[in-house]
Write a protein that holds these residues in place. Structure first.
Motif, PDB file in Angstrom:
ATOM      1  N   GLU A  61       0.914  -1.218   0.198  1.00  0.00           N
ATOM      2  CA  GLU A  61       0.012  -0.073   0.110  1.00  0.00           C
ATOM      3  C   GLU A  61       0.931   0.842  -0.290  1.00  0.00           C
ATOM      4  N   ARG A  62       0.077   2.068  -0.381  1.00  0.00           N
ATOM      5  CA  ARG A  62       1.344   3.349  -0.901  1.00  0.00           C
ATOM      6  C   ARG A  62       0.124   4.257  -0.874  1.00  0.00           C
ATOM      7  N   ARG A  63       0.511   5.338   0.171  1.00  0.00           N
ATOM      8  CA  ARG A  63      -0.643   6.509   0.194  1.00  0.00           C
ATOM      9  C   ARG A  63       0.321   8.137  -0.330  1.00  0.00           C
ATOM     10  N   TYR A  64      -0.936   8.971  -0.541  1.00  0.00           N
ATOM     11  CA  TYR A  64      -0.687  10.020  -1.396  1.00  0.00           C
ATOM     12  C   TYR A  64      -2.086  10.598  -1.151  1.00  0.00           C
ATOM     13  N   ARG A  68      -5.127   6.805  -1.535  1.00  0.00           N
ATOM     14  CA  ARG A  68      -4.832   4.925  -1.135  1.00  0.00           C
ATOM     15  C   ARG A  68      -4.410   4.069  -2.321  1.00  0.00           C
ATOM     16  N   HIS A 103     -11.119   4.504   6.069  1.00  0.00           N
ATOM     17  CA  HIS A 103     -11.432   5.420   5.827  1.00  0.00           C
ATOM     18  C   HIS A 103     -11.953   6.409   5.865  1.00  0.00           C
ATOM     19  N   GLU A 107     -11.352   9.383   0.814  1.00  0.00           N
ATOM     20  CA  GLU A 107      -9.991   9.414   0.675  1.00  0.00           C
ATOM     21  C   GLU A 107     -10.369   8.162  -0.773  1.00  0.00           C
ATOM     22  N   ARG A 109      -9.397   4.619  -2.702  1.00  0.00           N
ATOM     23  CA  ARG A 109      -8.661   3.584  -3.056  1.00  0.00           C
ATOM     24  C   ARG A 109      -8.928   2.987  -4.485  1.00  0.00           C
TER      25      ARG A 109
END
Length: 170
Positions: A61-64, A68, A103, A107, A109
């Motif tokens: 998982e990468r968050r910016y 997500r 979440h 957000e 996904r």
């Protein structure tokens, strides 16, 4: 194209600090079940991803900000007449557990996988090109548990809007 040629071709993007280049393997990266080929794949991905993650770290998982991204590896060794992929049981369990977590309301996904969940018209891909468990991943879109699926594999771009408003972009 060899691993060295791929690294050379992608070097300008990989060295740019303007954005993160996230490289995932596809069907052409994993045809051969040979230790040297698999080491070359792992080394190339490590270099292109600037050491931020390894092949064996996937799924990841990468968050910016409010995004997500769920990076999925569906590549696998196959006979040369196939260009299909498969989401492992581990990847499916991992994604289910991430989507079950709370979440933020705004957000987004996003699944990122080389293989699409379906064709542009929503029908299943043919057996030679299909993603095993692609219907499961598409159901996550239909259930609005995912907002967007990003993929490649098909050499014709498309955007498919599901009845629920979620999208798949190839």
């Amino acid at each position: 194209m060899s691993a060295a040629q791929a690294r050379e071709a992608l070097a300008p993007m990989a060295s740019s600090r303007d954005y993160d280049l996230l490289v995932l393997p596809g069907n052409h990266d994993a045809y051969v079940d040979d230790p040297a080929c698999l080491r070359a794949l792992a080394a190339t991905l490590r270099e292109l991803n600037r050491g931020k993650f390894e092949l064996e770290d996937l799924p990841l998982e990468r968050r910016y900000g409010g995004l997500r991204l769920f990076l999925l590896d569906a590549s696998r060794t196959t006979p040369l007449y196939l260009s299909s992929g498969r989401l492992s049981d581990l990847s499916r369990f991992w994604l289910e557990s991430r989507l079950a977590a709370n979440h933020e309301p705004k957000e987004k996904r996003i699944s990122v996988c080389h293989f699409p969940t379906a064709r542009a018209d929503g029908r299943r891909e043919g057996w030679r090109h299909r993603l095993s468990h692609g219907q499961w991943l598409r159901q996550l879109l239909l259930d609005q548990r995912l907002d967007l699926a990003l993929c490649g594999h098909i050499h014709r771009p498309f955007v498919r809007r599901e009845a629920t408003g979620t999208l798949e972009v190839c």
